[in-house]
Design a protein around this motif. Structure first.
Motif, short mmCIF file in Angstrom:
data_model
loop_
_atom_site.label_atom_id
_atom_site.label_comp_id
_atom_site.label_asym_id
_atom_site.label_seq_id
_atom_site.Cartn_x
_atom_site.Cartn_y
_atom_site.Cartn_z
N GLY A 1 14.22 -3.74 13.62
CA GLY A 1 14.83 -2.05 13.57
C GLY A 1 15.91 -2.14 14.94
O GLY A 1 16.50 -1.09 15.43
N VAL B 1 8.86 3.71 6.85
CA VAL B 1 10.42 3.63 7.35
C VAL B 1 10.86 5.32 6.90
O VAL B 1 10.00 5.68 5.83
CB VAL B 1 11.28 2.74 6.45
CG1 VAL B 1 11.10 2.82 4.75
CG2 VAL B 1 12.74 3.00 6.70
N ARG C 1 12.34 3.17 11.64
CA ARG C 1 10.98 2.30 10.98
C ARG C 1 9.93 2.55 11.98
O ARG C 1 10.07 2.20 13.23
CB ARG C 1 11.41 0.94 10.59
CG ARG C 1 11.98 0.18 11.60
CD ARG C 1 12.54 -1.17 10.97
NE ARG C 1 11.63 -2.03 10.61
CZ ARG C 1 11.86 -3.07 9.84
NH1 ARG C 1 12.96 -3.21 9.28
NH2 ARG C 1 10.79 -3.64 9.25
N CYS D 1 13.70 3.96 -1.74
CA CYS D 1 13.56 3.21 -0.70
C CYS D 1 13.58 1.81 -1.15
O CYS D 1 13.20 1.34 -2.31
CB CYS D 1 12.50 3.14 0.28
SG CYS D 1 10.75 3.43 -0.52
#
Length: 125
Positions: free
Chosen positions: A54, A78, A71, A95
């Motif tokens: 991240g 997420v 996330r 996603c």
């Protein structure tokens, strides 16, 4: 690996929505994560990505400053926070997860190995 997206719906122009995507079967922390979207009759376009860990994020120019990807590895989830929505944001949002070894997440659709089922976002003017 399965990805389950949720949080779509109807919003007014200028409003906000938050999408969620939860991974099952594996730990999310091992993947780069991204959101794509597909409007009717259009190709599936990149929206945002967050790399493994991240520490690095990437956004399409059309959403930069309005959308935020985040996330939460402990929850295997997420998120995509979408602010200042406009009718051009209307699409099915997907996603995706990439198990690649690169440090940075990609904006390329073909880099992603796993996809969620999509959640509809409709923005009215």
């Amino acid at each position: 690996v399965q990805l389950q997206a949720s949080g779509g719906g109807l919003a007014q122009a200028g409003g906000s929505l938050t999408l969620s995507c939860t991974m099952s079967g594996r730990s999310l922390r091992n993947y780069h994560l991204a959101w794509f979207r597909q409007a009717p009759g259009q190709e599936r376009d990149f929206v945002a990505a967050a790399n493994r860990g991240g520490g690095n994020t990437l956004y399409a120019d059309s959403v930069k400053g309005r959308f935020t990807i985040s996330r939460e590895d402990a929850k295997n989830t997420v998120y995509l926070r979408m602010n200042s929505l406009n009718p051009e944001d209307t699409a099915v949002y997907y996603c995706a997860a990439d198990s690649g070894v690169d440090y940075f997440a990609s904006s390329r659709r073909d880099e992603y190995d796993y996809w969620g089922q999509g959640t509809q976002v409709t923005v009215s003017s």
